[in-house]
Enzyme design. Structure first.
Site, PDB file in Angstrom:
ATOM      1  N   CYS A   1     -13.671  -5.443   3.843  1.00 54.77           N
ATOM      2  CA  CYS A   1     -13.506  -6.397   4.530  1.00 54.77           C
ATOM      3  C   CYS A   1     -12.919  -4.821   6.257  1.00 54.77           C
ATOM      4  CB  CYS A   1     -11.436  -6.177   5.021  1.00 54.77           C
ATOM      5  SG  CYS A   1     -11.403  -7.276   3.409  1.00 54.77           S
TER       6      CYS A   1
ATOM      7  N   LYS B   1       0.893  -1.257   0.050  1.00 59.74           N
ATOM      8  CA  LYS B   1       0.222  -0.154  -0.004  1.00 59.74           C
ATOM      9  C   LYS B   1       0.949   1.261   0.246  1.00 59.74           C
ATOM     10  CE  LYS B   1      -3.790  -2.550   2.487  1.00 59.74           C
ATOM     11  NZ  LYS B   1      -4.541  -2.848   2.074  1.00 59.74           N
TER      12      LYS B   1
END
Ligand SMILES: Cc1ncc(COP(=O)(O)O)c(C=O)c1O
Length: 401
Positions: free
Chosen positions: A359, A223
């Site tokens: 998620c 990320k």
């Protein structure tokens, strides 16, 4: 002000995606990679690979040096007190599971583990399962209407039975910074350990973990513009001493016989087996690249981009933003339109966004939504990306209404 990114050309995939008609707005899921990382990986794999910490030969020494240099770079990036406070893992998820197993011995029946209502499954399920294993209680901190952990509620819920507080720095759904400076001392005052999920936060701005004063902090390299398959767990020196070893195998052991073994301390004692060597070296190269950029310019660019995204969404009728996003991403729903249908039409027009529960199913349930569209930004996005997104959005909304 034109929203151009001076760093866009450093990420070669963007030009290729553009030539394929793709606009990438999903950096919170994973980022594109800078040329500096690609060069470092090419260099590492073409110059001869070797395993780390074991071989005496020259390639082994070279790989070990580069691997350990990356540890120094991560420590510097986070302002850890010492490189030995950085354990390399295979991602934030593995780092959080490591903690949930490594700290298990400190949790007994009736103890409380505190998380917040906005946690990603990666920072919820390891603690939920730990609580089950130890007959402990999982306490959930509520959010205010902006999507920020309610500090008043936290002050009453964090108490003498709290052994551990695990919270995100920046929500992957709500784009809201969490009040860690106020929250972490509440845990500390009760003698509880603190775990910060920095997966989203670490990507934006510069961070000082000594000032933050957390016990543990986790991140995922992919990320942060780095390679996949690599993460880092920061643990403050004395907090690392509390961790029990959790994975066993080569290189984490000092001496072993058939009945007993004696293990290394952190970091090596928590890096069993062959680590993702190229990935770790690549993460170091990515941090070198990011360190060369002007942090203030990136902050200004990211804020301007985010503000333009928010304003553009607010102008469209029937859109409901989740929370009060401050940076990096915006999640939204549209009245009477299923997020999956909208995502489908956006995807067909070459807009790479994410839709679903991100998620974070418990968060979605508590917000009363089945799912949402998430648009997330990287330092390479620009005004043209937003323009393409809004054009596609308008077209999709028109079709669906
Ligand atoms: C807030 C947060 N925590 C943890 C994770 C898990 O990261 P990884 O899948 O890289 O382990 C993510 C990934 O989306 C995230 O957004």
């Amino acid at each position: 002000m034109p929203l151009t990114s001076p760093w866009r050309a450093d990420f070669p995939a963007l030009a290729i995606l553009e030539s394929q008609g793709q606009t990438y707005l999903d950096s919170a899921a994973t980022s594109q990679k800078p040329q500096a990382l690609i060069d470092a990986l090419t260099g590492y794999y073409t110059c001869g690979t070797a395993n780390v910490h074991r071989a005496q030969h020259h390639p082994g020494e070279r790989a070990t040096r580069a691997f350990e240099d990356s540890r120094i770079k991560v420590a510097r990036w986070l302002n850890a007190a010492c490189p030995t406070e950085i354990i390399f893992t295979r991602g934030a998820t593995e780092a959080l599971n490591l903690l949930a197993y490594g700290l298990e011995h400190l949790i007994t029946a009736g103890d409380e583990i505190v998380v917040s209502a906005l946690e990603h499954h990666a920072n919820l399920l390891p603690w939920q399962q730990l609580a089950k294993r130890r007959a402990a209680k999982l306490v959930v901190l509520p959010l205010d209407e902006r999507g920020i952990i309610d500090l008043e509620a936290a002050a009453s819920l964090i108490g003498p039975r709290t052994r551990l507080l695990a919270v995100s720095q920046l929500s992957n759904v709500l784009g809201a910074w969490q009040p860690l400076a106020e929250l972490l001392p509440l845990a500390k005052a009760q003698g509880a350990l603190s775990v910060v999920d920095g997966s989203q936060g670490v990507v934006h701005g510069r961070h000082d973990l000594q000032a933050l004063d957390c016990d543990f902090y986790v991140l995922s390299s992919h990320k942060l513009y780095g390679p996949e398959g690599v993460g880092a767990l920061y643990g403050r020196g004395e907090s690392l001493l509390k961790l029990k070893h959790w994975q066993f195998g080569g290189e984490m052991v000092r001496v072993a016989d058939f009945q007993h073994a004696d293990f290394h301390a952190a970091p090596l004692g928590f890096e069993a087996g062959t680590p993702p060597i190229g990935g770790v070296i690549g993460l170091g190269a990515t941090l070198d690249y990011l360190s060369r950029l002007d942090a203030n310019s990136i902050d200004r660019h990211e804020l301007a981009l985010h503000s333009a995204l928010r304003i553009g969404l607010a102008e469209r009728e029937g859109l409901r933003l989740l929370g009060d996003p401050q940076l990096a991403l915006v999640s939204f729903t549209v009245d009477d339109i299923h997020h999956g249908d909208l995502a489908h039409l956006l995807t067909e027009q070459g807009i790479a966004i994410r839709s679903g529960t991100h998620c974070a199913q418990p968060l979605m349930k508590s917000l009363g939504v089945e799912g949402a569209i998430r648009v997330s930004l990287g330092l390479y996005n620009d005004g043209v990306d937003l323009q393409r997104f809004f054009e596609a959005l308008d077209q999709a909304l028109e079709m669906l209404r």
